[in-house]
Write a protein that holds these residues in place. Sequence first.
Motif, PDB file in Angstrom:
ATOM      1  N   ALA A  83      -4.247 -15.275 -23.076  1.00 33.30           N
ATOM      2  CA  ALA A  83      -3.339 -14.988 -24.176  1.00 33.30           C
ATOM      3  C   ALA A  83      -3.852 -13.870 -25.069  1.00 33.30           C
ATOM      4  O   ALA A  83      -3.100 -13.012 -25.526  1.00 33.30           O
ATOM      5  N   TYR A  84      -5.159 -13.889 -25.330  1.00 28.44           N
ATOM      6  CA  TYR A  84      -5.708 -12.866 -26.203  1.00 28.44           C
ATOM      7  C   TYR A  84      -5.639 -11.479 -25.559  1.00 28.44           C
ATOM      8  O   TYR A  84      -5.237 -10.496 -26.188  1.00 28.44           O
ATOM      9  N   ALA A  96      -2.185 -10.162 -25.685  1.00 29.65           N
ATOM     10  CA  ALA A  96      -1.844  -9.614 -26.998  1.00 29.65           C
ATOM     11  C   ALA A  96      -2.412  -8.208 -27.147  1.00 29.65           C
ATOM     12  O   ALA A  96      -1.764  -7.308 -27.671  1.00 29.65           O
ATOM     13  N   GLN A  97      -3.635  -8.031 -26.671  1.00 27.21           N
ATOM     14  CA  GLN A  97      -4.260  -6.708 -26.715  1.00 27.21           C
ATOM     15  C   GLN A  97      -3.461  -5.691 -25.912  1.00 27.21           C
ATOM     16  O   GLN A  97      -3.235  -4.573 -26.352  1.00 27.21           O
ATOM     17  N   GLN A 111      -0.298  -5.785 -25.094  1.00 30.91           N
ATOM     18  CA  GLN A 111       0.976  -5.534 -25.776  1.00 30.91           C
ATOM     19  C   GLN A 111       0.763  -4.604 -26.960  1.00 30.91           C
ATOM     20  O   GLN A 111       1.571  -3.713 -27.225  1.00 30.91           O
ATOM     21  N   PHE A 112      -0.333  -4.824 -27.678  1.00 26.32           N
ATOM     22  CA  PHE A 112      -0.630  -3.977 -28.831  1.00 26.32           C
ATOM     23  C   PHE A 112      -0.821  -2.526 -28.414  1.00 26.32           C
ATOM     24  O   PHE A 112      -0.231  -1.609 -28.986  1.00 26.32           O
ATOM     25  N   LYS A 132       2.234  -0.762 -27.499  1.00 27.62           N
ATOM     26  CA  LYS A 132       2.998  -0.405 -28.692  1.00 27.62           C
ATOM     27  C   LYS A 132       2.413   0.842 -29.358  1.00 27.62           C
ATOM     28  O   LYS A 132       3.157   1.730 -29.795  1.00 27.62           O
ATOM     29  N   LYS A 166       2.848   5.866 -31.389  1.00 29.21           N
ATOM     30  CA  LYS A 166       1.980   6.936 -31.887  1.00 29.21           C
ATOM     31  C   LYS A 166       1.667   8.010 -30.845  1.00 29.21           C
ATOM     32  O   LYS A 166       1.896   9.196 -31.077  1.00 29.21           O
ATOM     33  N   PHE A 187      -7.714   7.498 -30.319  1.00 28.84           N
ATOM     34  CA  PHE A 187      -7.742   6.021 -30.349  1.00 28.84           C
ATOM     35  C   PHE A 187      -7.868   5.469 -28.937  1.00 28.84           C
ATOM     36  O   PHE A 187      -8.645   4.551 -28.675  1.00 28.84           O
ATOM     37  N   ASN A 219      -7.528  -3.520 -38.300  1.00 28.00           N
ATOM     38  CA  ASN A 219      -6.380  -2.812 -37.748  1.00 28.00           C
ATOM     39  C   ASN A 219      -6.522  -1.320 -38.019  1.00 28.00           C
ATOM     40  O   ASN A 219      -5.746  -0.740 -38.772  1.00 28.00           O
ATOM     41  N   PRO A 220      -7.519  -0.694 -37.398  1.00 32.06           N
ATOM     42  CA  PRO A 220      -7.792   0.704 -37.702  1.00 32.06           C
ATOM     43  C   PRO A 220      -6.654   1.639 -37.282  1.00 32.06           C
ATOM     44  O   PRO A 220      -6.469   2.688 -37.863  1.00 32.06           O
ATOM     45  N   VAL A 221      -5.881   1.230 -36.287  1.00 34.51           N
ATOM     46  CA  VAL A 221      -4.819   2.112 -35.805  1.00 34.51           C
ATOM     47  C   VAL A 221      -3.661   2.170 -36.795  1.00 34.51           C
ATOM     48  O   VAL A 221      -3.184   3.236 -37.164  1.00 34.51           O
ATOM     49  N   TYR A 222      -3.158   1.025 -37.232  1.00 33.52           N
ATOM     50  CA  TYR A 222      -1.991   1.009 -38.115  1.00 33.52           C
ATOM     51  C   TYR A 222      -2.343   0.735 -39.572  1.00 33.52           C
ATOM     52  O   TYR A 222      -1.585   1.068 -40.463  1.00 33.52           O
ATOM     53  N   ASN A 258     -12.402 -14.462 -31.980  1.00 33.47           N
ATOM     54  CA  ASN A 258     -11.768 -13.355 -31.272  1.00 33.47           C
ATOM     55  C   ASN A 258     -11.561 -12.169 -32.192  1.00 33.47           C
ATOM     56  O   ASN A 258     -11.372 -12.338 -33.383  1.00 33.47           O
ATOM     57  N   PRO A 259     -11.570 -10.964 -31.631  1.00 31.57           N
ATOM     58  CA  PRO A 259     -11.201  -9.792 -32.423  1.00 31.57           C
ATOM     59  C   PRO A 259      -9.775  -9.932 -32.949  1.00 31.57           C
ATOM     60  O   PRO A 259      -8.986 -10.686 -32.385  1.00 31.57           O
ATOM     61  N   PRO A 260      -9.420  -9.225 -34.008  1.00 34.86           N
ATOM     62  CA  PRO A 260      -8.130  -9.429 -34.669  1.00 34.86           C
ATOM     63  C   PRO A 260      -6.912  -8.988 -33.840  1.00 34.86           C
ATOM     64  O   PRO A 260      -7.026  -8.126 -32.984  1.00 34.86           O
ATOM     65  N   ILE A 261      -5.786  -9.610 -34.142  1.00 33.42           N
ATOM     66  CA  ILE A 261      -4.520  -9.243 -33.491  1.00 33.42           C
ATOM     67  C   ILE A 261      -3.550  -8.777 -34.559  1.00 33.42           C
ATOM     68  O   ILE A 261      -3.188  -9.546 -35.451  1.00 33.42           O
ATOM     69  N   PRO A 262      -3.125  -7.506 -34.507  1.00 30.96           N
ATOM     70  CA  PRO A 262      -2.098  -7.034 -35.440  1.00 30.96           C
ATOM     71  C   PRO A 262      -0.713  -7.071 -34.812  1.00 30.96           C
ATOM     72  O   PRO A 262      -0.580  -7.403 -33.645  1.00 30.96           O
ATOM     73  N   GLU A 263       0.300  -6.700 -35.604  1.00 31.51           N
ATOM     74  CA  GLU A 263       1.703  -6.622 -35.153  1.00 31.51           C
ATOM     75  C   GLU A 263       2.360  -8.001 -35.051  1.00 31.51           C
ATOM     76  O   GLU A 263       2.048  -8.812 -34.174  1.00 31.51           O
ATOM     77  N   ILE A 267       3.724  -9.433 -31.736  1.00 32.62           N
ATOM     78  CA  ILE A 267       2.655  -9.724 -30.782  1.00 32.62           C
ATOM     79  C   ILE A 267       1.927 -10.999 -31.210  1.00 32.62           C
ATOM     80  O   ILE A 267       1.594 -11.851 -30.368  1.00 32.62           O
ATOM     81  N   GLU A 294       3.989 -14.027 -30.189  1.00 26.51           N
ATOM     82  CA  GLU A 294       3.888 -14.368 -28.768  1.00 26.51           C
ATOM     83  C   GLU A 294       2.537 -15.008 -28.458  1.00 26.51           C
ATOM     84  O   GLU A 294       2.444 -15.939 -27.661  1.00 26.51           O
ATOM     85  N   TYR A 295       1.505 -14.501 -29.098  1.00 30.73           N
ATOM     86  CA  TYR A 295       0.169 -15.071 -28.902  1.00 30.73           C
ATOM     87  C   TYR A 295       0.133 -16.528 -29.355  1.00 30.73           C
ATOM     88  O   TYR A 295      -0.300 -17.417 -28.618  1.00 30.73           O
ATOM     89  N   GLU A 337       1.870 -18.841 -27.072  1.00 32.20           N
ATOM     90  CA  GLU A 337       1.149 -19.162 -25.837  1.00 32.20           C
ATOM     91  C   GLU A 337       0.035 -20.152 -26.056  1.00 32.20           C
ATOM     92  O   GLU A 337      -0.152 -21.068 -25.263  1.00 32.20           O
ATOM     93  N   ILE A 338      -0.743 -19.955 -27.122  1.00 35.05           N
ATOM     94  CA  ILE A 338      -1.873 -20.876 -27.267  1.00 35.05           C
ATOM     95  C   ILE A 338      -1.475 -22.221 -27.872  1.00 35.05           C
ATOM     96  O   ILE A 338      -2.170 -23.208 -27.671  1.00 35.05           O
TER      97      ILE A 338
END
Lengths: 218, 227
Positions: free
Chosen positions: A88-89, A92-93, A95-96, A99, A104, A131, B50-53, B64-69, B72, B75-76, B79-80
């Motif tokens: 799942a993680y 998400a990565q 999908q990110f 996007k 961008k 990036f 969230n360095p990109v956005y 876990n590393p962060p999840i932005p958006e 997304i 959906e995460y 699932e969990i």
Amino acid sequence: MTDEVKLYGVEVSPFVARVKIALNLKGINYEFIQEDLDNKSPDLLKYNPVLKKVPVLVHNGNPISESLVIIEYIDEVWKGVPIMPKDAYEKAQAQFWAKVIDDKCHPAVLKAILSHGEEQAVAEADEQLQFLENELKVKGSKFFGGDNIGLVDICAGYTIFWVGAAEEALGIELVAKDKFPKITEWSDNCINCQAVKDGLPTRDGLVAFYNRLFGKAE
Amino acid sequence: MGKGSEIKLIGTPPSPYVNRVQIVLNLKSIDYEFVEENLACKSELLLTSNPVYKKVPVLIHANNPPIPESLIIIEYLDEIYSDVHPILPSGPLARADNRFWANYMDTKFFPLFEELRKTPGKEGKKAIMKQIIEGSQLLEEAFVKFSDGKPYFGGDDVGYLDVVLGCFLGWTKFVEKHNEFKIFDEARTPKLLEWTNRIWSHEALKDVIPESETLMNFYMILMKYRP
């Protein structure tokens, strides 16, 4: 029941190419319907009345629009070679980053191309590609998700190939390969994959498209 | 609720995208820590997460590393925590349909509100209000299709599109009042109007969607920092 799969699109759209690649990866037989975007077919308008865009996948009469939505649909319906990560993680990565590419990277690169390599546009494209370059460096794998091709590769793995065709038509360098060694290597890895090769337009075809776009004689 | 407090949500209360995630966390009865950001002065945590956005919401789950958006993140979480209140339907076609409409809302409909805010002058604003109304009519048709006679987009209970659109209701009310027009009304969007009243009082949403005053303060910050 035999599946009926149709893909409405144009050869030179990277959004259409990514759907073709996904279909190829799964070994799905499909009928490709080439659209004329200046004169959209009644079918296209019927299947995507809200956005009126390509690609549109029609599976047994059911239309699905938006390339990323289509790819996830394909992955869910047809098992076999997985496109999305199972975890799942990681999903998400993926999908990110898909996007980020759409929001961008792709617009910035497109702007650099359409502006014929205008300095500011190229600088912005470089910033966005950085990036991706950094992320690839951190991962250190052949494809974005690991040893096997996945969503992000399908979306942008062949960027250098695509930009290269525009560069040939324009006669200038837009993306300095020495600045982006990882993205360059990634592109080579991706286009060596048969499913990708079969989904992309030919190099000559793409150059010819850009020549037409820039109003140059063929 | 064992997995509970391993979840951190970085956000700001007036952000509808943050509210979306809060609504899903509520629907799934997940405990979480809310880390409030000041968007006029973003924290190191947000900028590194969230360095990109550089935007909220960002979800941090355990180590876990962060999840932005927001979409997304939803959906995460779906699932969990798949065993409690599923958000997306299970069939691929239904999922694709839901994702398409969420994409429409986020890329076509909601940006109009930002455009409305930034456009000076009555004529300009009028043109955008017209587009918002056209969009609301598309959404009415979508609601009729998805709900199929039931109270929510998700059917008998709140589902994906209820969350994706529902989170904006504080803002739609604010914008309606501020600009003196109706986005959802009885004549054009009767079903959606009923839905807005119904969902406004739903357990999972009612304490999340901010009051007008909070939105007004946020609006003023937006006008100042993002004119």
